[in-house]
Scaffold this active site. Sequence first.
Site, PDB file in Angstrom:
ATOM      1  N   HIS A   1       5.360  -9.851  10.118  1.00  0.00           N
ATOM      2  CA  HIS A   1       4.513 -10.005   8.929  1.00  0.00           C
ATOM      3  C   HIS A   1       3.849 -11.376   8.899  1.00  0.00           C
ATOM      4  CE1 HIS A   1       4.736  -6.529   6.145  1.00  0.00           C
ATOM      5  NE2 HIS A   1       5.759  -6.190   6.921  1.00  0.00           N
TER       6      HIS A   1
ATOM      7  N   LYS B   1       3.102  13.432 -11.087  1.00  0.00           N
ATOM      8  CA  LYS B   1       2.873  11.984 -11.062  1.00  0.00           C
ATOM      9  C   LYS B   1       3.980  11.176 -11.736  1.00  0.00           C
ATOM     10  CE  LYS B   1      -2.045  12.967 -10.927  1.00  0.00           C
ATOM     11  NZ  LYS B   1      -3.322  12.968 -11.614  1.00  0.00           N
TER      12      LYS B   1
END
Length: 533
Positions: free
Chosen positions: A519, A345
């Site tokens: 978009h 992570k």
Amino acid sequence: MSFQTSSARRVPAPPPILAPNVLPLPMKLLNVVAWVVFLLSAYHLWPSAERLHTPSRFHLKGLSVLDLSLILAFVSSLLYLFGFFGIPFLQPDLPVQPPPEYIGMDEKFVASVPMLSGCDEEIVKAVISGEVPSYTLEKQLGNTRRAASIRREALQRTTGRNLEGLPIDNFDYDSILGRCCELPVGYVQLPVGVAGPILLDRLEYYVPMATTEGCLVASTNRGCKAITESGGAISTVLRDGMTRAPVVRFETAARAAQLKFFLEEPANLESIALIFNRSSRYASLQGIKCGLAGRYLYMRFVCSTGDAMGMNMVSKGVQNVLDFLQNDFLDMEVISISGNYCTDKKPAAVNWIEGRGKSVVCEATIKGEIVKKVLKTDVASLVELNVVKNLVGSAVAGTMGGFNAHASNIVTAVFIATGQDPAQNVESSHCITMMEAVSGGQDLHVSVTMPCIEVGTVGGGTHLVAQAACLDLLGVKGASVEAPGANASRLATIIAGAVLAGELSLMSALASGQLVKSHMKYNRSTKDIIAKN
């Protein structure tokens, strides 16, 4: 407010194991009575047996009421005493192991958690005052849905905030107890879209994506169409190994180096693997690579883990090896089971170079006419943009594993939909996208190389109903019976294929100058615009 044990409790208390010297008074008296009955009946029956030399006296016809009573008392007391001394006849042994729900819990804590009785209002007030810890509600109420509701109400009153918009009903709270989420107060809804079909390794897949970003699914879907109409993509799993790297300390760096040499000696791997692989029948140690910093030694264990993502499996194996090593390296001090050399992570060069989880490459050749018709651009523009943006631009930024347009977008959306750990998107999104003109500049060869896709089809959130349905859509739900690990590997290749589609479509939108326009069309709320006007 009362804390009395109720028969409605779902979780039974573990049975007490009593030593003879701490038996309660009623049981002691019962034992005395049994001994007295046993001795008296034996005393009275023995002379009768001495006087009678024929078996007919003991036939049922010839038995008197006294004889029957004495025999019954003798047998009953004998069986009781046998059972007391651990020789069962009429009942099985009581379980010594506590029920599964108590395993891993502190015994004193379990004994001190009583059942809660009373109305919800009383319990909410007790939670707010601190009289009842919020984290014990599931155990004390025996009802996970009610526990979530009471915790939620206490939270609202404590914070003064309304959680009306956060759903709480129509969710199986039992399915997450002790597995996925603690202290639940509801759940968040995410829309799931489907991109596809994408033709990958001669099979068609519809890829589930959980996201709130407009254009993402539509764009990935366009990339899937371009790949499929060009004959499909091919994937290859290069490596498969989850890692865990504990850190230990020695008195001197020379001593730490001795353990490093021991672990990296090929002749020792087999014996270490025998210790490591005891953690699971699916665990198989592949190798150990060590890093040294002064007196500190970082040992990176690499292990195949079947269809599980495998962090817990690998950690158990590492703990087995550490316990084994301390028999010979008595001066070894274990600092942590994880020393960040894994690396989990966090972006890290070791993952980018060595890989972690599934290392996958996926490629396709997109025909020139498809580039023009579906992607609305041309091969030369895509190749140039990929060099300038994904390669040079990322190098200027000093990126770590980020030589791509938006791999993390697709990885995260598929991770959430299929019950993966979203935080592992950090390293799972490591990706280098390559684009080259082929067939004399007419067609486009595109590939994504992803060295750290960390996924599983069992464990974690994969058992939840919605996430399991998405895995089933891909044909990779649960563990593979025929070839352990095949489902998780297939999921990794599907993710790489979806990333390939996403990269292809976004780069085309950038090359043709359509990104902002699309978009504005798909990623703006019409309601918000109307409301503002």
